[in-house]
Design a protein around this motif. Sequence first.
Motif, PDB file in Angstrom:
ATOM      1  N   GLY A   1       4.614  11.309  -2.450  1.00 47.08           N
ATOM      2  CA  GLY A   1       4.816  10.479  -3.528  1.00 47.08           C
ATOM      3  C   GLY A   1       3.955   9.242  -3.813  1.00 47.08           C
ATOM      4  O   GLY A   1       4.451   8.381  -4.342  1.00 47.08           O
ATOM      5  N   MET A   2       2.812   9.446  -3.100  1.00 49.54           N
ATOM      6  CA  MET A   2       1.839   8.108  -3.154  1.00 49.54           C
ATOM      7  C   MET A   2       0.888   8.351  -4.146  1.00 49.54           C
ATOM      8  O   MET A   2       0.354   9.522  -4.488  1.00 49.54           O
ATOM      9  N   LEU A   3       0.632   7.169  -4.924  1.00 45.01           N
ATOM     10  CA  LEU A   3      -0.378   7.137  -6.096  1.00 45.01           C
ATOM     11  C   LEU A   3      -1.198   6.148  -5.690  1.00 45.01           C
ATOM     12  O   LEU A   3      -0.796   5.034  -5.219  1.00 45.01           O
ATOM     13  N   LEU A   4      -2.620   6.343  -5.709  1.00 46.32           N
ATOM     14  CA  LEU A   4      -3.696   5.245  -5.628  1.00 46.32           C
ATOM     15  C   LEU A   4      -4.332   5.202  -7.008  1.00 46.32           C
ATOM     16  O   LEU A   4      -4.664   6.046  -7.469  1.00 46.32           O
TER      17      LEU A   4
ATOM     18  N   GLN B   1      -6.898  -2.966  -4.931  1.00 50.68           N
ATOM     19  CA  GLN B   1      -6.494  -1.681  -5.321  1.00 50.68           C
ATOM     20  C   GLN B   1      -4.923  -1.602  -5.259  1.00 50.68           C
ATOM     21  O   GLN B   1      -4.534  -2.093  -4.105  1.00 50.68           O
ATOM     22  N   HIS B   2      -4.420  -0.740  -6.155  1.00 48.64           N
ATOM     23  CA  HIS B   2      -2.931  -0.691  -6.241  1.00 48.64           C
ATOM     24  C   HIS B   2      -2.611   0.835  -5.477  1.00 48.64           C
ATOM     25  O   HIS B   2      -3.527   1.692  -5.365  1.00 48.64           O
ATOM     26  N   ALA B   3      -1.452   0.751  -4.867  1.00 49.70           N
ATOM     27  CA  ALA B   3      -0.680   1.807  -4.053  1.00 49.70           C
ATOM     28  C   ALA B   3       0.676   1.712  -4.692  1.00 49.70           C
ATOM     29  O   ALA B   3       1.441   0.969  -4.481  1.00 49.70           O
ATOM     30  N   PHE B   4       1.289   2.991  -5.139  1.00 45.26           N
ATOM     31  CA  PHE B   4       2.770   3.195  -5.570  1.00 45.26           C
ATOM     32  C   PHE B   4       3.189   4.034  -4.859  1.00 45.26           C
ATOM     33  O   PHE B   4       2.503   5.236  -4.713  1.00 45.26           O
ATOM     34  N   PHE B   5       4.298   4.140  -4.657  1.00 44.37           N
ATOM     35  CA  PHE B   5       5.414   5.327  -3.819  1.00 44.37           C
ATOM     36  C   PHE B   5       6.542   5.378  -4.513  1.00 44.37           C
ATOM     37  O   PHE B   5       7.316   4.533  -4.861  1.00 44.37           O
ATOM     38  N   ILE B   6       6.555   6.679  -4.649  1.00 47.73           N
ATOM     39  CA  ILE B   6       8.101   7.217  -5.569  1.00 47.73           C
ATOM     40  C   ILE B   6       8.586   8.100  -4.547  1.00 47.73           C
ATOM     41  O   ILE B   6       8.184   9.283  -4.275  1.00 47.73           O
TER      42      ILE B   6
END
Length: 757
Positions: A356-359, A367-372
């Motif tokens: 569920g990780m987006l870079l 830089q961004h890192a999102f976790f769903i």
Amino acid sequence: MKLSNPSTVPVYTIAGANTARPLPEWLARKRKRSLKKDSEYANRIELLQDFEFEEASSCVRVSEDGEWVMSTGTYKPQIHTHYLPHLSLSYARHTNALNETFTILSSDYTKSLHLQSDRVLEFHTAGGLHYSARIPRYGRDLVYNRRTAEALVPAVGINADGNGEVYRLNLEIGRFMKGYEVDVGGDEMDSMGGGALQGSINVGAVNCAAVAEHSHGLLAFGTSLGTVELWDARSRNRVSALGPPPSLFTSETDSRPEITALEFHRSGLNLATGSSNGIIHTYDLRSPVPLLKKDQGFDFPIKTLKYLPSSSLSSEKMMSADKRAIKIWDSATGDHWTSMEPAVDLNHVEWVPDSGMLLTANEGRQQHAFFIPQLGPAPKWCAFLDNLVEEMAEDADDPNAFNSAKTSAGEVYDNYKFLDMTQLRELSLDHLVGQTNLLRPYMHGYFVAQKLYEQARLLTNPDLAEQQRQKTIQEKINKERESRIRGNKKIAVKVNRRLAEKLAAKEEANEKRKALRVLKQGGDEPRAPVETAASDEAEAAEKPAKGLMGDDRFTRLFEDEDFEIDETSREFAMHNPSTVPNASTEGRKPRGLTAVEEDELDERRGSSDESGDSDGDAAEEEAAALRARQQAKRRNNVEEDNKRVGSANYKKTGKSNKFKEPRMQVSSSTGDFKKQKDRHNKSFGDLASSMPTRDRKSARDNSRGGVVGEKEITFAPSKSDKKGGRPRYDDDAGGQGRKMGRGQERRSASGNFFRKM
């Protein structure tokens, strides 16, 4: 870790401008101490070390094995490669021009192909730049076809035939092949192509490409006309073309939006297209009519499209991103699922497979890192994120667990203290259970706000602040004391530990003596002569650097149990007499009896046998007592001799060491007690008969009438000698008195002794 709740699906911002405010380096150095009180700066989370560029990032990719992340950015143009298991930057490499996009050719980071803004293709390996090739016109995209080992570069402009080109660089052969010719509007100035000049405003171009590498292997190219052409790599012919749907045309102008993004489904039957006005269409390749239309909502070109397969989701999702936001929606129905809107413009978004990780690559410094969590688990290199999410959520399965109506963003279980019922009673907070939301139930206890916990603890114990102050002062004092103590170094060996400690102490003493010698000489060691320098170096190379323990030839002495030294053996005692324990200590081997001791012991055993009351234990006790008496007698004799030799009278008289002192005998208390007990139980006759033979004989000779224990001596005066000597006394009992005067047995003092003969 910040939580955003634009919908029922929680999204965590792990890294980026939303979690840590970027500060200039000079300001960070100046406010280094004051930043400790800044809650936003103190609560920041750095998932990947140096996951940022000085100005902006342009593209980010994850390797096939999932252990490497490569990203490009500026300024200066450079490449960053992170090793994910270590969560750190592996290396940074600068390039001559800005990187437009790149692709990873191998399963890890070792082979990559980069499209630069100066029409150059650069091949990079783990060691650096391997090869560079120049293409005729500027490239817009870069994809790699693994089946044919070809790098495809869609380019701007048209060729001599009036068609746009997709350059083919065959990596197996190592040369350019004839490119794919795609219709981009021709070379007429009035057409959509805008003429053949590359520098014209509305020049035709092939903007993007996609490869269905998991299925049939078709190639898709999106053009500036809004069309999509499908090519077969095996026959190198156009298979089909998808025209722009009427919904793409705007009412104000008759222009057609360009295709800016393409993505094949893993099955190969579906194709998603993104246009320059933010419209996404999904197609079934068996029909030219789009299945679904989705508006991104910001009228910006779509930069990234990605199908997100997940086993934890009921339906497959689609991710679309422009420079403003990232949206995830249902690929079948188009229903919105969740979205993310960073504070900076986006350039590229990469999904970490099976997670569920987006870079992201964006215009900001970080830089961004999102976790769903509902999209998938955390990657294996940051699996701790799952535990953090579970601890922060009241119910991980409840999609409304982080509803903004309950708590504001960023305040869910931040700075909370977990307490059980016993601790709540101690703090007098148990009456709040079930009455207010200040206590949040979790497992066998409750989460309490940190401020409430500190206030309750201070009210319960008013002297807490002073106790904490005293504790802090004591810790500082103990730390300073520990710094002044220099303990002995522990020797880590398996066998012969005492020998190792002894050698280490000797080496340390040698080093101290050497240091003192150097200090006495002025602080510098004496230099060896020039002619002997080579020989000294050879000797130093042959000599072990660290003594016996540092020599490889003797390593088994401290590791192999076969070489262990037996400190209880007689050989060790002979070589190390100072380590032999005293006679009174346990473990000393018993010493054998001398001939005199054996005779005395035999006589005692004989007397005991006659009485019939002795046994084996008594004999052993008598032997031990006899040895103790003999040792005590020897010690007393030595002490008396030493005292006598050291006295002044002895030195004046000149007596020899053969002078005999009165004999002293020491008997053990146990043996004397037993003998006294036996004497009380025996008659006088038994006692007399139990005496040794020689004792009875001497008593019979010295006694009158043969009565044991009695003796009578009579001294009778007699006439004195003619020479006036002392009177002579005779022994009436045995006639053994003195028969001659004392003067006669002495040597005459006259000059001639023979006159008296």
